[in-house]
Motif scaffolding. Structure first.
Motif, PDB file in Angstrom:
ATOM      1  N   UNK A 264      67.161  26.186  26.545  1.00 16.01           N
ATOM      2  CA  UNK A 264      66.581  24.847  26.623  1.00 16.01           C
ATOM      3  C   UNK A 264      67.363  23.709  26.016  1.00 16.01           C
ATOM      4  N   UNK A 265      68.658  23.881  25.780  1.00 15.59           N
ATOM      5  CA  UNK A 265      69.442  22.800  25.173  1.00 15.59           C
ATOM      6  C   UNK A 265      69.390  21.538  26.023  1.00 15.59           C
ATOM      7  N   UNK A 266      69.615  21.675  27.316  1.00 18.46           N
ATOM      8  CA  UNK A 266      69.618  20.493  28.190  1.00 18.46           C
ATOM      9  C   UNK A 266      68.236  19.871  28.327  1.00 18.46           C
ATOM     10  N   UNK A 267      67.188  20.706  28.297  1.00 15.83           N
ATOM     11  CA  UNK A 267      65.837  20.150  28.312  1.00 15.83           C
ATOM     12  C   UNK A 267      65.634  19.245  27.107  1.00 15.83           C
ATOM     13  N   UNK A 268      66.089  19.707  25.948  1.00 18.03           N
ATOM     14  CA  UNK A 268      65.952  18.915  24.727  1.00 18.03           C
ATOM     15  C   UNK A 268      66.735  17.618  24.819  1.00 18.03           C
ATOM     16  N   UNK A 269      67.963  17.692  25.304  1.00 17.33           N
ATOM     17  CA  UNK A 269      68.790  16.482  25.435  1.00 17.33           C
ATOM     18  C   UNK A 269      68.103  15.456  26.321  1.00 17.33           C
ATOM     19  N   UNK A 270      67.601  15.909  27.475  1.00 23.38           N
ATOM     20  CA  UNK A 270      66.977  14.961  28.402  1.00 23.38           C
ATOM     21  C   UNK A 270      65.688  14.372  27.837  1.00 23.38           C
ATOM     22  N   UNK A 271      64.837  15.224  27.261  1.00 21.86           N
ATOM     23  CA  UNK A 271      63.574  14.726  26.707  1.00 21.86           C
ATOM     24  C   UNK A 271      63.835  13.738  25.580  1.00 21.86           C
ATOM     25  N   UNK A 304      72.087  18.984  17.236  1.00 23.68           N
ATOM     26  CA  UNK A 304      73.008  18.308  18.146  1.00 23.68           C
ATOM     27  C   UNK A 304      72.300  17.847  19.414  1.00 23.68           C
ATOM     28  N   UNK A 305      71.383  18.660  19.926  1.00 23.38           N
ATOM     29  CA  UNK A 305      70.677  18.288  21.157  1.00 23.38           C
ATOM     30  C   UNK A 305      69.874  17.010  20.976  1.00 23.38           C
ATOM     31  N   UNK A 306      69.319  16.798  19.776  1.00 22.34           N
ATOM     32  CA  UNK A 306      68.552  15.576  19.496  1.00 22.34           C
ATOM     33  C   UNK A 306      69.444  14.403  19.090  1.00 22.34           C
TER      34      UNK A 306
END
Length: 394
Positions: A264-271, A304-306
C-alpha cells in the motif's frame, strides 16, 4: 471539501483477547463516552456506521441496540484494518453532503489469540493476488503469518535498495512502548529495550515478534456534525475534519514488482497528497501524526510515503529522533498499533480520538506542543488507505 466538526470521541481501554469484554459491551462503552463528550443524546444522531472485521452480519446493530433503538440507518462496514477510518469516512461524507446533520462512526473488534487468518477457506481469498506477488518476489515461508510475510517483505525491499541496517526498525518498537507508557488505553505500557526487540523470536525477514502488533479487543467511536448543528446544540466545534481521502489499489500494487507497493505504499502517497492539496497544508506543517504501524517496517515506510522525510532518509529520521518528542513530528503518541493494540475495526477511530485530544490539549502526559493540525493514516490490505487531516479551529 466542506469542514465537518468532530463533536465527540470516546473509546474503552484495549485488552488482550483472553481479558476482553464482549464486543457489544465494549461498543456501548465507546459510544456512550463519545455521546457524553459531545453532550448529546443518541436520538440526535441521524445515521450510524459500525465497523468490524471479525463478526457476523449486522453485528453493528447488536452493538448499538444497547445505546438505543432509535430506528436510524445503521450501516455495517468491513474494510480490513482500515475499517474504523472507512466508517468515519462514510459518516463525514454523509454530513458534508447534507444527508444528515449528525452521524456516528463506531469501530469494535473482539479478536482471538494468534496471528490473523482467513475465516472462509473454501473460496478465493481477498489477498490472493497480494500473496501471488509475494511468492513471486520473495518465495513462500510457510512458517510465517500472511501479514508478516507481506510487511516483512516490504521492509526487506527497502533494506535491499538502500543498504540500511534493519536493526533500525526495532527502534520503532522501543519508541512505541515509551509513548504508550502515558496512555491508559494501551495494552502494552511497560518499557522495552532495543536488545529486547532484536532478541525476540524472528517472525519473517527483518521482523521479530516485538515488531508485530498484537491481536487486541476494543472499541472506539466518533460523532461528527455540521458547524450549524454544533452551534444549535452547544457543541465545542474546536476540532474539524479539514480533508479526507480514501484510496484503493491501483495497477502498481500488482505490477510494480515491489513489495512496498503490495502493502500500500502508493495508496498512502496518493491519499496523503489528496489531503494536503485539499487542505492547503504540507507535511512540514505537521507536529503530530497517528499512522498505521501494524509492523515496524510499515511505520518506517510510511514516514516517506506521507512525506514526513524524503525518500531514502527514513533511517536518519529515526536515528535523529525526529519521530518522537523533541523531534520534528511525534508519530503515534498513543503508542500506536504496536503498543496501544490493534482491534481492527476500532483502530482508525482510536487514532481519531487521540488526535482530537491532542488538538484540544487533552492528551495529558502524551500532549504534543503547539498542535494546530494533525494527520491520521489507516491502512487495510486488500486494499484501502484512509488519510484524514484534522484542524484546530481558529
Amino acid at each position: 471539501m466542506a469542514d465537518v466538526v468532530v463533536a465527540g470521541v470516546g473509546m474503552v481501554p484495549f485488552a488482550k483477547p483472553r481479558e476482553s469484554r464482549s464486543y457489544v459491551d465494549m461498543a456501548e462503552g465507546a459510544v456512550r463516552a463519545a455521546l457524553e463528550d459531545a453532550g448529546l443524546d443518541y436520538r440526535a444522531v441521524g445515521q450510524a456506521y459500525a465497523g468490524y472485521v471479525y463478526g457476523d452480519s449486522t453485528s453493528g446493530q447488536a452493538a448499538l441496540y444497547g445505546v438505543g433503538l432509535s430506528g436510524i440507518p445503521i450501516v455495517n462496514v468491513n474494510n480490513n484494518c482500515s475499517t474504523g477510518s472507512s466508517a468515519l469516512f462514510l459518516a463525514r461524507q454523509a454530513v458534508a453532503a447534507g444527508v444528515v446533520d449528525c452521524a456516528l462512526a463506531l469501530g469494535f473488534e473482539q479478536m482471538t489469540p494468534g496471528a490473523l487468518s482467513s475465516v472462509y477457506t473454501d473460496r478465493v481469498s481477498p489477498l490472493a493476488r497480494h500473496d501471488d506477488v509475494q511468492r513471486e518476489l520473495r518465495g513462500h515461508d510457510e512458517n510465517a503469518p500472511q501479514a508478516a510475510r507481506l510487511f516483512g517483505g516490504a521492509g526487506q525491499a527497502y533494506v535491499d535498495e538502500f543498504g540500511i541496517d534493519p536493526a533500525v526498525f526495532a527502534r520503532i518498537s522501543v519508541k512505541a512502548r515509551r509513548h504508550a507508557a502515558n496512555n491508559p488505553y494501551a495494552v502494552f505500557r511497560d518499557p522495552i529495550t532495543l536488545d529486547d526487540v532484536l532478541n525476540s523470536p524472528v517472525v519473517h525477514g527483518p521482523l521479530t515478534r516485538l515488531q508485530c502488533c498484537p491481536p487486541t479487543c476494543g472499541a472506539a467511536a466518533a460523532i461528527v456534525c455540521t458547524p450549524e448543528f454544533a452551534r444549535a446544540h452547544g457543541i465545542d466545534a474546536g476540532v474539524r475534519i479539514k480533508a479526507q481521502s480514501l484510496v484503493t489499489d491501483t495497477p502498481a500494487t500488482f505490477e510494480a514488482g515491489d513489495m512496498r507497493q503490495v502493502v500500500g505504499y502508493d495508496m498512502t502517497v496518493k491519499a496523503a497528497n489528496d489531503v494536503y492539496e485539499a487542505a492547503g497544508v504540507g507535511p512540514e506543517d505537521l507536529r503530530v501524526v497517528e499512522l498505521h504501524d501494524c509492523f515496524t517496517t510499515n511505520e518506517f515506510l510510511t514516514y516517506e510515503a506521507l512525506g514526513l522525510t524524503p525518500a531514502g532518509t527514513a533511517e536518519k529520521f529515526v536515528l535523529d529522533g525526529d519521530n518522537t518528542y523533541g523531534g520534528r513530528v511525534v508519530t503515534n503518541p498513543s503508542g500506536g498499533l504496536l503498543s496501544k493494540g490493534h482491534p481492527l475495526g476500532a483502530t482508525g477511530l482510536a487514532q481519531c480520538a487521540e488526535l482530537v485530544w491532542q488538538l484540544r490539549g487533552q492528551a495529558r502526559g502524551r500532549q504534543v506542543d503547539d498542535v494546530t493540525v494533525a494527520l491520521q493514516h489507516n491502512l487495510g490490505l486488500g486494499g484501502a488507505c484512509v488519510v484524514t487531516l484534522y484542524e484546530k479551529a481558529a
